[in-house]
Design an enzyme around this catalytic site. Structure first.
Site, PDB file in Angstrom:
ATOM      1  N   GLY A  31     105.774   5.809  24.565  1.00 20.24           N
ATOM      2  CA  GLY A  31     105.105   6.431  25.706  1.00 20.24           C
ATOM      3  C   GLY A  31     103.958   7.369  25.340  1.00 20.24           C
ATOM      4  O   GLY A  31     103.216   7.807  26.218  1.00 20.24           O
ATOM      5  N   TYR A  68     109.215  11.613  35.265  1.00 20.37           N
ATOM      6  CA  TYR A  68     108.641  12.962  35.357  1.00 20.37           C
ATOM      7  C   TYR A  68     107.197  12.880  35.839  1.00 20.37           C
ATOM      8  O   TYR A  68     106.799  13.537  36.814  1.00 20.37           O
ATOM      9  CB  TYR A  68     108.711  13.684  33.997  1.00 20.37           C
ATOM     10  N   SER A 117      99.988  17.946  36.298  1.00 17.74           N
ATOM     11  CA  SER A 117      99.931  17.667  34.863  1.00 17.74           C
ATOM     12  C   SER A 117      98.870  16.616  34.569  1.00 17.74           C
ATOM     13  O   SER A 117      98.621  15.722  35.396  1.00 17.74           O
ATOM     14  CB  SER A 117     101.307  17.144  34.433  1.00 17.74           C
ATOM     15  N   LYS A 133     105.243  13.995  39.530  1.00 16.42           N
ATOM     16  CA  LYS A 133     104.049  14.840  39.721  1.00 16.42           C
ATOM     17  C   LYS A 133     103.023  14.117  40.586  1.00 16.42           C
ATOM     18  O   LYS A 133     102.416  14.699  41.483  1.00 16.42           O
ATOM     19  CB  LYS A 133     103.433  15.189  38.356  1.00 16.42           C
TER      20      LYS A 133
HETATM   21  P1  NAD Z   1     110.181  25.881  32.747  1.00 16.54           P
HETATM   22  O1  NAD Z   1     111.324  24.941  32.723  1.00 16.54           O
HETATM   23  O2  NAD Z   1     110.120  26.933  31.706  1.00 16.54           O
HETATM   24  O3  NAD Z   1     110.081  26.591  34.170  1.00 16.54           O
HETATM   25  C1  NAD Z   1     110.490  25.963  35.354  1.00 16.54           C
HETATM   26  C2  NAD Z   1     111.405  26.935  36.093  1.00 16.54           C
HETATM   27  O4  NAD Z   1     111.824  26.335  37.315  1.00 16.54           O
HETATM   28  C3  NAD Z   1     112.664  27.277  35.312  1.00 16.54           C
HETATM   29  O5  NAD Z   1     112.809  28.677  35.258  1.00 16.54           O
HETATM   30  C4  NAD Z   1     113.794  26.631  36.126  1.00 16.54           C
HETATM   31  O6  NAD Z   1     114.980  27.386  36.048  1.00 16.54           O
HETATM   32  C5  NAD Z   1     113.198  26.606  37.513  1.00 16.54           C
HETATM   33  N1  NAD Z   1     113.705  25.547  38.391  1.00 16.54           N
HETATM   34  C6  NAD Z   1     113.798  24.220  38.133  1.00 16.54           C
HETATM   35  N2  NAD Z   1     114.298  23.576  39.196  1.00 16.54           N
HETATM   36  C7  NAD Z   1     114.501  24.501  40.164  1.00 16.54           C
HETATM   37  C8  NAD Z   1     114.977  24.442  41.496  1.00 16.54           C
HETATM   38  N3  NAD Z   1     115.368  23.294  42.042  1.00 16.54           N
HETATM   39  N4  NAD Z   1     115.056  25.572  42.210  1.00 16.54           N
HETATM   40  C9  NAD Z   1     114.672  26.753  41.661  1.00 16.54           C
HETATM   41  N5  NAD Z   1     114.217  26.876  40.401  1.00 16.54           N
HETATM   42  C10 NAD Z   1     114.124  25.751  39.666  1.00 16.54           C
HETATM   43  O7  NAD Z   1     108.848  24.989  32.724  1.00 16.54           O
HETATM   44  P2  NAD Z   1     107.339  25.417  32.511  1.00 16.54           P
HETATM   45  O8  NAD Z   1     106.881  24.885  31.208  1.00 16.54           O
HETATM   46  O9  NAD Z   1     107.152  26.850  32.819  1.00 16.54           O
HETATM   47  O10 NAD Z   1     106.649  24.524  33.629  1.00 16.54           O
HETATM   48  C11 NAD Z   1     106.392  25.005  34.926  1.00 16.54           C
HETATM   49  C12 NAD Z   1     105.808  23.894  35.770  1.00 16.54           C
HETATM   50  O11 NAD Z   1     104.631  23.392  35.155  1.00 16.54           O
HETATM   51  C13 NAD Z   1     106.737  22.690  35.941  1.00 16.54           C
HETATM   52  O12 NAD Z   1     106.590  22.190  37.236  1.00 16.54           O
HETATM   53  C14 NAD Z   1     106.196  21.702  34.929  1.00 16.54           C
HETATM   54  O13 NAD Z   1     106.475  20.376  35.281  1.00 16.54           O
HETATM   55  C15 NAD Z   1     104.714  21.987  35.001  1.00 16.54           C
HETATM   56  N6  NAD Z   1     104.003  21.590  33.780  1.00 16.54           N
HETATM   57  C16 NAD Z   1     104.414  22.069  32.571  1.00 16.54           C
HETATM   58  C17 NAD Z   1     103.759  21.680  31.411  1.00 16.54           C
HETATM   59  C18 NAD Z   1     104.237  22.145  30.057  1.00 16.54           C
HETATM   60  O14 NAD Z   1     103.848  21.538  29.055  1.00 16.54           O
HETATM   61  N7  NAD Z   1     105.042  23.194  29.953  1.00 16.54           N
HETATM   62  C19 NAD Z   1     102.649  20.830  31.492  1.00 16.54           C
HETATM   63  C20 NAD Z   1     102.251  20.379  32.749  1.00 16.54           C
HETATM   64  C21 NAD Z   1     102.921  20.780  33.889  1.00 16.54           C
HETATM   65  C1  WQD Z   2     102.281  16.495  21.408  1.00 12.83           C
HETATM   66  C2  WQD Z   2     101.999  15.581  20.236  1.00 12.83           C
HETATM   67  C3  WQD Z   2     103.651  13.885  19.862  1.00 12.83           C
HETATM   68  C4  WQD Z   2     106.911  16.506  18.714  1.00 12.83           C
HETATM   69  C5  WQD Z   2     104.273  16.559  27.076  1.00 12.83           C
HETATM   70  C6  WQD Z   2     104.444  15.845  28.390  1.00 12.83           C
HETATM   71  C7  WQD Z   2     103.316  16.190  29.316  1.00 12.83           C
HETATM   72  C8  WQD Z   2     103.169  17.706  29.450  1.00 12.83           C
HETATM   73  C9  WQD Z   2     103.163  18.415  28.128  1.00 12.83           C
HETATM   74  C10 WQD Z   2     104.348  18.390  31.382  1.00 12.83           C
HETATM   75  C11 WQD Z   2     102.309  14.113  20.537  1.00 12.83           C
HETATM   76  C12 WQD Z   2     103.579  14.849  18.697  1.00 12.83           C
HETATM   77  C13 WQD Z   2     105.687  16.022  19.121  1.00 12.83           C
HETATM   78  C14 WQD Z   2     107.360  16.257  17.390  1.00 12.83           C
HETATM   79  C15 WQD Z   2     105.293  15.105  16.957  1.00 12.83           C
HETATM   80  N1  WQD Z   2     104.267  18.280  30.145  1.00 12.83           N
HETATM   81  N2  WQD Z   2     104.892  15.331  18.251  1.00 12.83           N
HETATM   82  N3  WQD Z   2     106.516  15.576  16.559  1.00 12.83           N
HETATM   83  O1  WQD Z   2     103.749  14.520  24.788  1.00 12.83           O
HETATM   84  O2  WQD Z   2     101.415  15.537  24.785  1.00 12.83           O
HETATM   85  O3  WQD Z   2     103.010  16.175  26.520  1.00 12.83           O
HETATM   86  O4  WQD Z   2     104.239  17.963  27.310  1.00 12.83           O
HETATM   87  O5  WQD Z   2     103.667  17.974  32.239  1.00 12.83           O
HETATM   88  O6  WQD Z   2     103.578  15.576  30.527  1.00 12.83           O
HETATM   89  O7  WQD Z   2     104.451  14.450  28.139  1.00 12.83           O
HETATM   90  O8  WQD Z   2     103.388  16.986  24.247  1.00 12.83           O
HETATM   91  O9  WQD Z   2     104.257  18.547  22.574  1.00 12.83           O
HETATM   92  O10 WQD Z   2     105.654  16.535  23.214  1.00 12.83           O
HETATM   93  O11 WQD Z   2     103.590  16.205  21.889  1.00 12.83           O
HETATM   94  O12 WQD Z   2     104.587  14.471  16.169  1.00 12.83           O
HETATM   95  O13 WQD Z   2     108.455  16.624  16.984  1.00 12.83           O
HETATM   96  O14 WQD Z   2     102.858  15.956  19.145  1.00 12.83           O
HETATM   97  O15 WQD Z   2     103.817  12.569  19.402  1.00 12.83           O
HETATM   98  O16 WQD Z   2     101.344  13.350  19.911  1.00 12.83           O
HETATM   99  P1  WQD Z   2     102.875  15.666  25.039  1.00 12.83           P
HETATM  100  P2  WQD Z   2     104.321  17.129  22.988  1.00 12.83           P
END
Ligand code: NAD
Ligand code: WQD
Length: 344
Positions: free
Chosen positions: A301, A157, A132, A161
């Site tokens: 944050g 979180y 991330s 990562k």
């Molecule tokens: P998601 O929650 O939709 O998918 C994660 C999946 O992993 C889920 O289906 C959950 O059931 C499964 N899971 C969790 N723990 C498990 C375990 N111990 N064993 C087996 N399965 C397990 O999330 P996503 O948005 O698809 O994210 C996927 C990956 O990408 C995550 O690692 C997340 O941290 C990373 N990521 C997501 C974002 C985002 O904004 N969505 C941004 C950066 C990184």
């Molecule tokens: C985006 C912007 C909020 C909700 C998070 C994780 C990051 C990554 C992606 C996994 C921000 C604003 C949000 C609301 C708002 N995940 N906001 N009203 O915080 O950039 O990233 O998800 O790795 O690690 O921190 O994404 O969609 O929560 O927020 O004004 O109800 O929208 O303040 O500026 P963020 P977000």
């Protein structure tokens, strides 16, 4: 480019029933790979599997199991000719991670450790990890570029990562046969253009896009914009939103690096910052409806603005995020209106 990857492989996709994992599974199946999904369904719905079949005409193997279960992993590697692993499984709610740090470290860090140990036993040493942008930390200059060191993260979180990135780097140094790709995602949004799969958060969403869409369909009353006094163009925070299908395709294109031992790090983003207010305004245009919103206090944050320098993925993988913001919002809206209660 995808053809060059020689897509006849069997890929283990941990977390493949989730938001990004399901979209990546679709792309893998369409590129000719076999897919084995391991997911404990703690944040996903098995109905996604039928939807993947509707889109691709192909079925991934599905194993309901936990990443932390070593015996289950051994069985998966014994029963399937796994070539490489794309590792999505993990917990991802930032606020929850502050409340439950042990659960987050256990799942995200110990889970990855258990996976790597099972991969070693099976002799599979090719791994793509979902990292991330959060690992750049609070102080990094924008746009974020991969040569920056990892910074201080603000929540368990994010720290999980960064810890996994370090764990995988140490592992690769110790045994150069490992080939590791760390993909640092920016803010994925959008849904498959079919409207059959998309993001289906449980409970009240934390993230902007699902919150906005749930206001639009009347499940939530109004959007709170967290802060309008940031040093940005309109005072609201700026992020780099990218289409989840572009992100999924980035995984396939990064598979070409799995042949090369080393740790390969790529930002996956558009390189374009977009403010919360312009997200709202563009979404209102797409859905032809105005949404109730109010300005609220800053969220603890949050950083004012960050976006990717995405040139490395372009130069080395031939990848760019192609889909514009309007398409991200249209596809999100199609998914939401066709599935007002998500997969339920
Ligand atoms: P998601 O929650 O939709 O998918 C994660 C999946 O992993 C889920 O289906 C959950 O059931 C499964 N899971 C969790 N723990 C498990 C375990 N111990 N064993 C087996 N399965 C397990 O999330 P996503 O948005 O698809 O994210 C996927 C990956 O990408 C995550 O690692 C997340 O941290 C990373 N990521 C997501 C974002 C985002 O904004 N969505 C941004 C950066 C990184
Ligand atoms: C985006 C912007 C909020 C909700 C998070 C994780 C990051 C990554 C992606 C996994 C921000 C604003 C949000 C609301 C708002 N995940 N906001 N009203 O915080 O950039 O990233 O998800 O790795 O690690 O921190 O994404 O969609 O929560 O927020 O004004 O109800 O929208 O303040 O500026 P963020 P977000």
């Amino acid at each position: 480019k995808l053809k060059e990857c020689g897509m006849t492989k069997t890929v283990l996709v941990t977390g493949g029933a989730g938001y990004i994992g399901s979209h990546t599974t679709v792309e893998l199946l369409q590129a000719g790979c076999s897919v084995v999904i391991l997911d404990n369904l703690c944040n996903s719905n098995p109905a996604v599997l039928e939807r993947i079949y509707s889109i691709t005409g192909k079925k991934p193997v599905f194993i309901q199991g936990d990443l932390r279960d070593a015996a289950c992993l051994d069985q998966v590697f014994q029963q399937h000719p796994i070539d490489s692993v794309i590792h999505f499984a993990g917990l991802k709610a930032v606020g929850e991670s502050v409340q439950q740090p042990l659960r987050y470290y256990e799942n995200n860090v110990c889970g990855t450790l258990t996976l790597c140990q099972a991969m070693e036993r099976a002799g599979v040493r090719r791994l793509i990890f979902s990292s991330s942008a959060t690992v750049y930390g609070e102080e990094a200059p924008v746009p974020y570029v991969e040569t920056l060191p990892r910074g201080t993260t603000t929540n368990p979180y994010g720290t999980s990562k960064a810890m996994v990135e370090q764990l995988l780097t140490d592992l690769q140094i110790a045994d150069p046969r490992w080939s590791v790709v760390l993909l640092r995602y920016f803010n994925p949004i959008g849904a498959h253009e079919s409207g059959l799969i998309g993001e289906d958060p449980q409970g009240i969403p934390n993230n902007l896009m699902p919150y906005m869409t749930q206001v639009a369909i009347g499940r939530l009353q109004e959007l709170s914009i967290f802060g309008d006094d940031y040093p940005t163009t309109d005072g609201t925070c700026e992020r780099d939103y990218l289409h989840v299908v572009d992100l999924a395709q980035g995984h396939l294109q990064s598979m070409q690096k799995l042949g090369a031992p080393g740790v390969h790090i790529y930002n996956l983003g558009t390189g374009q910052p977009v403010s919360v207010l312009s997200m709202l305004k563009t979404f209102e245009q797409v859905i032809q409806q105005s949404l109730p919103y109010r300005m609220a206090a800053r969220r603890a944050g949050d950083l004012p603005a960050f976006w990717a320098d995405a040139s490395k993925a372009n130069i080395e993988l031939g990848w760019t995020a192609k889909r514009p913001l309007k398409q991200m919002l249209e596809d999100t809206w199609r998914w939401q209106t066709l599935n007002p209660q998500g997969f339920n």
